[in-house]
Motif scaffolding. Sequence first.
Motif, PDB file in Angstrom:
ATOM      1  N   ASP A 755       0.828  -1.210   0.000  1.00 48.56           N
ATOM      2  CA  ASP A 755       0.000   0.000   0.000  1.00 48.56           C
ATOM      3  C   ASP A 755       0.863   1.261   0.000  1.00 48.56           C
ATOM      4  O   ASP A 755       0.527   2.258  -0.666  1.00 48.56           O
ATOM      5  CB  ASP A 755      -0.927  -0.002   1.224  1.00 48.56           C
ATOM      6  CG  ASP A 755      -2.012  -1.069   1.129  1.00 48.56           C
ATOM      7  OD1 ASP A 755      -2.259  -1.557  -0.001  1.00 48.56           O
ATOM      8  OD2 ASP A 755      -2.590  -1.432   2.169  1.00 48.56           O
ATOM      9  N   GLN A 759       0.794   4.153  -2.800  1.00 49.06           N
ATOM     10  CA  GLN A 759       0.567   5.554  -2.495  1.00 49.06           C
ATOM     11  C   GLN A 759       1.646   6.438  -3.107  1.00 49.06           C
ATOM     12  O   GLN A 759       1.385   7.542  -3.605  1.00 49.06           O
ATOM     13  CB  GLN A 759       0.538   5.754  -0.970  1.00 49.06           C
ATOM     14  CG  GLN A 759       0.248   7.176  -0.524  1.00 49.06           C
ATOM     15  CD  GLN A 759      -1.122   7.665  -0.980  1.00 49.06           C
ATOM     16  OE1 GLN A 759      -2.063   6.872  -1.075  1.00 49.06           O
ATOM     17  NE2 GLN A 759      -1.235   8.952  -1.291  1.00 49.06           N
ATOM     18  N   HIS A 762       0.986   6.350  -7.171  1.00 49.11           N
ATOM     19  CA  HIS A 762      -0.415   6.167  -7.545  1.00 49.11           C
ATOM     20  C   HIS A 762      -0.782   6.809  -8.877  1.00 49.11           C
ATOM     21  O   HIS A 762      -1.851   6.539  -9.421  1.00 49.11           O
ATOM     22  CB  HIS A 762      -1.322   6.728  -6.441  1.00 49.11           C
ATOM     23  CG  HIS A 762      -1.203   8.222  -6.266  1.00 49.11           C
ATOM     24  ND1 HIS A 762      -0.169   8.809  -5.549  1.00 49.11           N
ATOM     25  CD2 HIS A 762      -1.980   9.246  -6.714  1.00 49.11           C
ATOM     26  CE1 HIS A 762      -0.316  10.119  -5.566  1.00 49.11           C
ATOM     27  NE2 HIS A 762      -1.391  10.422  -6.270  1.00 49.11           N
TER      28      HIS A 762
END
Length: 843
Positions: A755, A759, A762
């Motif tokens: 994740d 991020q 992205h």
Amino acid sequence: MAPPPPQPLASKERSLFTQVVKNYENKQYKKGLKAADQILRKSPDHGDTIAMKALIINSQGNSEEAFALAKVALKNSMKSHVCWHVYGLLYRSAKNFEEAIKAYKFALKLEPESQQIQKDLALLQIQMRDYQGYLQSRRAILQQRTGWRQNWTALAVAQHLAGDLANAERTLTTYEETLKSPPPKTDTEHAEAILYKNSIIAEMGEKERALEHLDAAAKNNPDRTSVMELRAQYLLNLGRKEEAAKAYHLLLKRNAEYRAYFEGLEEALGLDKSNVEELRKLYGDVAKDNPRGDAATRIPLEFLEGDEFREAADQYLQRMLHKGVWSTFNNVKALYSDSQKRDTIQDLVEGYAAGMLNTQANGSAERQINGDSDLFTPSVRYFLAQHYNYRLSRDLPKAMKYIDEALSSAPESVEYHMTKARIWKHYGNLQKAAELMEEGRTLDVRDRYINTKAAKYQLRNNENEAAIQNMGKFTRNEALGGPLGDLHDMQCVWYITEDGESYIRQGNLGLALKRFTSISTIFEIWQEDQFDFHSFSLRKGQIRAYVDMMRWEDHLREHPFFTRAAVSAARIYVMLHDQPDLAHAKMTNGVNGEKMDSAERKKAQKKAKKDQEKQAKEEAERKDSKKPGAVDQNGDPKKEDKDPKGEKLLQTSEPLVEAMKFVTPLLEFSPKNIKAQQVGFEVFLRRKKYLLALRTLLASNALSSSDPTTHEQAIRLGHTFRTQTEPPDRKVQEVIAAEFDPVLPATADLSKHNDDFLQKHHKSAPHVQACLKVRQLLDPSSSDKNQQDVIRTLALEGSSLEDAVRGLELLKEWKAKDQYRDDYLAAAHERWPEATAFKKKGD
């Protein structure tokens, strides 16, 4: 019990044996066999004759029988150097150089004075890069014949390649001292040896002495360009810049288009990009002396800025466009890395186009840009079409507008058709691109370049039959295998590679593997082809070129075409390991059969298996009734391809072992290629070679720590370590933990790590796709969300057509629901309406 000595022959048979040797050397194989059989009727156990018979039979293409006869010959005459020499020659023809060297060495023990055996041994040693062994062999050959220059030169080359530069120079000097009179100026072998010796001195770092040697020994050398270039370089390295500048001025008078001369002159004058005025004067003076030249007016565009750049670019562009130079855009596109210069060029040429419109409207030229040249208008349009088609200034509608205007004035221009085809390619419409390129080909059917471009575009559109028909217009179609066979004989690696990649897209993995294996074979042939040059180059005295060739050969498999083919082949074998059914079924709805349910897949596999059995039966019947085999241009029999469709390659029982045949040279010779490291990871991970997998991962991470595939592979490896039922040995675990920690800490939460990476990246479609693949692996229940997120990547500003195609492949890999796939195709089609990849069947 000691082996018996070679069996003696009577006088008549000795004469016949001499004739056998001559027949073999003259390729009179039938006469040689007849004479050998005549000897063996009288002396059936004569080892030397049996050995020569084996050599002749091997030359006729029957290597198995030849080796069997050679073993009989050795059994009968173990102490015969002829038998051992022949045994080595057989192994050499079979490309088993290690065994050949062993046989030669044994033959040499039995006959130490044999020059032929010693030469054959030396050639194999240098082929195998056994520099120390080659050095010993060359020293022995020189001792036998000290009067031949090439023996001295060969010893110097051996010492040079072995790293003993001082002795290499000493060897060449010793031979020069034996000459009773200076060689004539026409002695090119001596002239080359002088420059070779000079290069050795320079390689030792003694530039001052190299310059003195050059001035003394090479002043009358016929290779004047090399002498002048070396002298200028030495002067520059020694800091004698005034003399170096004069030397480079002399070189520029010989060739004012060679960029390296300008760079050397700039360095000699102490100029850099900040010395704009001095540089302008320098290039202006050269331009005055060479008014028709290009380099002196093009190079200043790289260091000029602002208004000075605009003025110089305007003069350069108008001059080239008025002359109708087709390559004008290619000459300046390197400047586009500077956005200001790119915009300036665009503004200038758009201004020319606007001026042409004003001229047409008003009937007069307010700005004298059009002049009297009929070439200016089409040249401007052609330039702008290429400009807007280029990746750094892409605006495809404008590119299409300008190329259509150019075509309206010259509808039979091959170049315009080629450019329009490229524009359609960048739109993603490969079908239209192939059609346009084919139309351009028909405008000049004698032009090989447009012929090959048309074939390439047809392969990109998966039109393999049309492509080979086009290529067949410039091949020897009577060759075994027709046009495709001739392309293999001519080692046309670009076509074979493109053909293989086309078959991958079509799901025909057998033919794809066949093509990539052919590429590997071609590179093996290139490796073997240097063998003849070990003797040829010494005989012709082309030593510097020979040493350059040797160093090039050492890095042969770094070649982009080998890397491209090897990576693709290894990936196919990984697919075969993951989906063994692919080896027995040709899926008509994609490589993975993603549109078939299990019953349809089994039915397709069963049908494919029957088709294969039927084809094998027909092949066997054809072989039983076939005509005598084809022969090559030398009259030697050609080997028949027993697996033309690659089915045996596809049905290997050990796909990962086969993959290693491609991965090993990739990792050895292309360690800086991240795709090579990544495909190596895939193979090692499946072979459970975790340390090797980690090594490739670390190499990928060192090359690009932010690469999306590297991120995905790191988490997969970490996930494997945490979920495997049989953990590796404790010591292996310790090594893995220590080395892997900087990339992915052992205590890291894999989902959180993924994740965080998502991020950070992205806005990048490839990075988002990689993170979604990881999420799918760690949490299969998130499948619906992942598929929706793949669709959202299409809306990313920087998302490219290639990214979108990769996203579609990802949905197929996940066997996505029809709803998500249809939504993806609709969104992709809206953004790239011309791209064939997103059109539904029937559209």
